[in-house]
Design an enzyme around this catalytic site. Structure first.
Site, PDB file in Angstrom:
ATOM      1  N   ARG A   1       0.826  -1.198   0.000  1.00  0.00           N
ATOM      2  CA  ARG A   1       0.000   0.000   0.000  1.00  0.00           C
ATOM      3  C   ARG A   1       0.862   1.251   0.000  1.00  0.00           C
ATOM      4  O   ARG A   1       2.006   1.239   0.449  1.00  0.00           O
ATOM      5  CB  ARG A   1      -0.955   0.009   1.191  1.00  0.00           C
ATOM      6  CG  ARG A   1      -0.281   0.071   2.572  1.00  0.00           C
ATOM      7  CD  ARG A   1       0.056   1.484   2.991  1.00  0.00           C
ATOM      8  NE  ARG A   1       0.360   1.585   4.412  1.00  0.00           N
ATOM      9  CZ  ARG A   1       1.183   2.481   4.928  1.00  0.00           C
ATOM     10  NH1 ARG A   1       1.844   3.318   4.141  1.00  0.00           N
ATOM     11  NH2 ARG A   1       1.401   2.544   6.229  1.00  0.00           N
TER      12      ARG A   1
ATOM     13  N   CYS B   1       0.994  11.534   8.912  1.00  0.00           N
ATOM     14  CA  CYS B   1       1.961  11.044   9.898  1.00  0.00           C
ATOM     15  C   CYS B   1       3.340  10.968   9.245  1.00  0.00           C
ATOM     16  O   CYS B   1       3.475  10.388   8.160  1.00  0.00           O
ATOM     17  CB  CYS B   1       1.532   9.671  10.403  1.00  0.00           C
ATOM     18  SG  CYS B   1       2.675   8.969  11.619  1.00  0.00           S
TER      19      CYS B   1
ATOM     20  N   ARG C   1      -5.470   5.779   0.754  1.00  0.00           N
ATOM     21  CA  ARG C   1      -4.573   4.668   1.040  1.00  0.00           C
ATOM     22  C   ARG C   1      -4.842   3.650  -0.061  1.00  0.00           C
ATOM     23  O   ARG C   1      -5.893   3.017  -0.096  1.00  0.00           O
ATOM     24  CB  ARG C   1      -4.839   4.086   2.421  1.00  0.00           C
ATOM     25  CG  ARG C   1      -3.839   3.011   2.824  1.00  0.00           C
ATOM     26  CD  ARG C   1      -3.765   2.813   4.311  1.00  0.00           C
ATOM     27  NE  ARG C   1      -3.226   3.981   4.989  1.00  0.00           N
ATOM     28  CZ  ARG C   1      -2.627   3.956   6.180  1.00  0.00           C
ATOM     29  NH1 ARG C   1      -2.485   2.816   6.819  1.00  0.00           N
ATOM     30  NH2 ARG C   1      -2.177   5.067   6.734  1.00  0.00           N
TER      31      ARG C   1
ATOM     32  N   GLU D   1      -6.650   8.097   7.577  1.00  0.00           N
ATOM     33  CA  GLU D   1      -5.568   8.924   8.106  1.00  0.00           C
ATOM     34  C   GLU D   1      -5.033   9.887   7.047  1.00  0.00           C
ATOM     35  O   GLU D   1      -4.505  10.954   7.372  1.00  0.00           O
ATOM     36  CB  GLU D   1      -4.425   8.039   8.628  1.00  0.00           C
ATOM     37  CG  GLU D   1      -3.336   8.809   9.337  1.00  0.00           C
ATOM     38  CD  GLU D   1      -2.303   7.900   9.983  1.00  0.00           C
ATOM     39  OE1 GLU D   1      -2.506   7.543  11.158  1.00  0.00           O
ATOM     40  OE2 GLU D   1      -1.321   7.540   9.310  1.00  0.00           O
TER      41      GLU D   1
ATOM     42  N   THR E   1       5.742   9.115   9.671  1.00  0.00           N
ATOM     43  CA  THR E   1       6.267   7.761   9.442  1.00  0.00           C
ATOM     44  C   THR E   1       6.011   7.307   8.018  1.00  0.00           C
ATOM     45  O   THR E   1       6.659   6.375   7.539  1.00  0.00           O
ATOM     46  CB  THR E   1       5.618   6.753  10.415  1.00  0.00           C
ATOM     47  OG1 THR E   1       4.203   6.718  10.185  1.00  0.00           O
ATOM     48  CG2 THR E   1       5.880   7.136  11.859  1.00  0.00           C
TER      49      THR E   1
ATOM     50  N   ARG F   1       4.193   0.728   2.338  1.00  0.00           N
ATOM     51  CA  ARG F   1       4.420  -0.373   3.267  1.00  0.00           C
ATOM     52  C   ARG F   1       3.987  -1.651   2.581  1.00  0.00           C
ATOM     53  O   ARG F   1       2.831  -1.806   2.211  1.00  0.00           O
ATOM     54  CB  ARG F   1       3.628  -0.187   4.566  1.00  0.00           C
ATOM     55  CG  ARG F   1       3.843  -1.318   5.576  1.00  0.00           C
ATOM     56  CD  ARG F   1       3.080  -1.055   6.870  1.00  0.00           C
ATOM     57  NE  ARG F   1       3.357  -2.093   7.853  1.00  0.00           N
ATOM     58  CZ  ARG F   1       2.640  -3.215   7.972  1.00  0.00           C
ATOM     59  NH1 ARG F   1       1.604  -3.432   7.188  1.00  0.00           N
ATOM     60  NH2 ARG F   1       2.960  -4.111   8.884  1.00  0.00           N
TER      61      ARG F   1
ATOM     62  N   GLU G   1      -1.716  -2.734  12.828  1.00  0.00           N
ATOM     63  CA  GLU G   1      -0.702  -1.880  13.419  1.00  0.00           C
ATOM     64  C   GLU G   1      -0.606  -1.968  14.929  1.00  0.00           C
ATOM     65  O   GLU G   1       0.477  -1.928  15.496  1.00  0.00           O
ATOM     66  CB  GLU G   1      -0.981  -0.425  13.011  1.00  0.00           C
ATOM     67  CG  GLU G   1       0.087   0.552  13.439  1.00  0.00           C
ATOM     68  CD  GLU G   1      -0.086   1.906  12.794  1.00  0.00           C
ATOM     69  OE1 GLU G   1       0.750   2.786  13.054  1.00  0.00           O
ATOM     70  OE2 GLU G   1      -1.042   2.092  12.022  1.00  0.00           O
TER      71      GLU G   1
ATOM     72  N   ARG H   1       4.426  -7.098  13.173  1.00  0.00           N
ATOM     73  CA  ARG H   1       3.190  -6.812  13.884  1.00  0.00           C
ATOM     74  C   ARG H   1       2.379  -8.091  13.972  1.00  0.00           C
ATOM     75  O   ARG H   1       2.681  -9.071  13.308  1.00  0.00           O
ATOM     76  CB  ARG H   1       2.355  -5.752  13.141  1.00  0.00           C
ATOM     77  CG  ARG H   1       3.044  -4.406  12.959  1.00  0.00           C
ATOM     78  CD  ARG H   1       2.222  -3.496  12.068  1.00  0.00           C
ATOM     79  NE  ARG H   1       2.841  -2.198  11.874  1.00  0.00           N
ATOM     80  CZ  ARG H   1       2.384  -1.258  11.068  1.00  0.00           C
ATOM     81  NH1 ARG H   1       1.275  -1.489  10.371  1.00  0.00           N
ATOM     82  NH2 ARG H   1       3.000  -0.104  10.951  1.00  0.00           N
TER      83      ARG H   1
END
Length: 357
Positions: free
Chosen positions: A120, A271, A223, A219, A273, A280, A314, A309
């Site tokens: 993603r 974010c 996505r 978020e 990250t 990811r 997450e 994970r």
């Protein structure tokens, strides 16, 4: 950068002894005094808005969110140290992207250990506030723009958009259980302001095979997800690249907008990250029997540049002798193809360790 306007008087963030996020370490009183009268021109985001989640939720690790593109420039003295520490770099290089799936030649050798593969990226639209800072009206506008783009996709990417507030509880739970849909509540996102006006303006798009999905206004604005059973990373990445290019083209043609991008930080996200590639890629894999504990497996993955994970996402933890979610940790400093190679090489090393161990 837009003109800086004074904001309402703010108070220094009410950190407690329970707050251990990077934001608390970086934002001292002197720096806060320098930044407290600033706000971004697009969403009026202040430095207190940036660290709101980190203050409210003591378990936050980074503790910062961006309300729009300007945050990364206006509050760079806060964001940059956090970005460097999280992504493990002393200097942030200019971003280089490679979304040409033909360049990925690495393969997973032992496919039997891999149950599924998922890739993603996160994207936001240029000129719009990100979910932590956007208004209800702008959220609905972004949704309309994205639905128009998504529902014009063709071929194997063709699908349907489902607004979150029109789905039944059983439909949502089924999609969440199978890993297709985002959760209804996330304490970090809620504290950052991302969940305002919930669930209006949110939804999910997916094709008939549920191998290509897009989350809208979670978020980030988008996505974009490619996923399927098995270990064929090349096929998953190819579908993802085609989807990204197709959406990008339609946004430019239909709405005269593009993905928010910075030459240094790469694709901009709420974010930090997810900066850089915003990518990811993960596999659900069986923990090899050679690893005695989940902690040992996680430590070995860390040495290989991988994150571990639980299989439910997450905030879930990896269990002993279970199926784990293994992914690339790094998002910045390398191209998408390079990050995929790190993941594939790491998985091959884990499987080899299992054989030799």
């Amino acid at each position: 950068m837009a003109d800086i306007q004074p904001s309402k008087a703010l108070q220094f963030p009410a950190w407690t002894n329970d707050n251990h996020c990077l934001a608390r370490r970086v934002l001292n009183c002197d720096l806060w005094e320098q930044l407290k009268d600033f706000k971004t021109s697009l969403t009026s985001f202040t430095i207190n808005d940036v660290v709101r989640s980190g203050v409210a939720v003591p378990t936050s690790s980074n503790g910062v969110y961006a309300g729009d593109e300007e945050c990364y420039r206006l509050y760079s003295q806060v964001f940059e140290p956090i970005i460097k520490e999280y992504h493990g770099m002393d200097k942030i290089p200019a971003h280089v992207s490679n979304l040409d799936s033909r360049c990925l030649t690495s393969v997973i050798h032992n496919e039997a250990s891999i149950l599924s593969t998922r890739c993603r990226v996160v994207r936001n639209l240029y000129g719009y506030g990100f979910p932590p800072g956007m208004s209800r009206e702008k959220r609905l506008e972004v949704e309309r723009i994205l639905v128009t783009a998504l529902e014009s996709l063709g071929g194997d990417l063709s699908g349907t958009y489902y607004p979150y507030d029109t789905m039944t509880s059983s439909e949502k739970q089924s999609l969440i259980k199978d890993g297709y849909l985002f959760q209804e509540s996330d304490k970090y996102q809620a504290a950052a302001g991302i969940c305002r006006d919930w669930p209006e303006g949110r939804g999910i798009f997916y094709n008939n095979a549920k191998t290509f999905l897009v989350w809208v206004n979670e978020e980030d604005h988008l996505r974009i997800i490619s996923m399927q059973k098995g270990a064929d990373v090349q096929q998953v990445f190819n579908r993802l690249c085609r989807g990204i290019h197709a959406i990008d083209k339609r946004l430019l043609n239909n709405a005269q907008t593009a993905f928010a991008f910075d030459k240094q930080y790469g694709y901009l996200s709420s974010c930090p990250t997810n900066l850089g590639t915003g990518m990811r890629t993960s596999v659900h894999m069986r923990v090899p029997n050679a690893f005695n504990t989940a902690a040992e497996f996680k430590s070995t993955c860390g040495q290989l540049g991988l994150d571990v994970r639980g299989k439910h996402g997450e905030t879930s933890e990896a269990s002993e002798k279970a199926v784990c979610d293994v992914s690339n940790r790094q998002r910045m400093g390398r191209t998408e193809v390079e990050l995929l190679k790190i993941l594939i090489d790491g998985i091959n090393s884990l499987n080899q360790y299992a054989i030799s161990g």
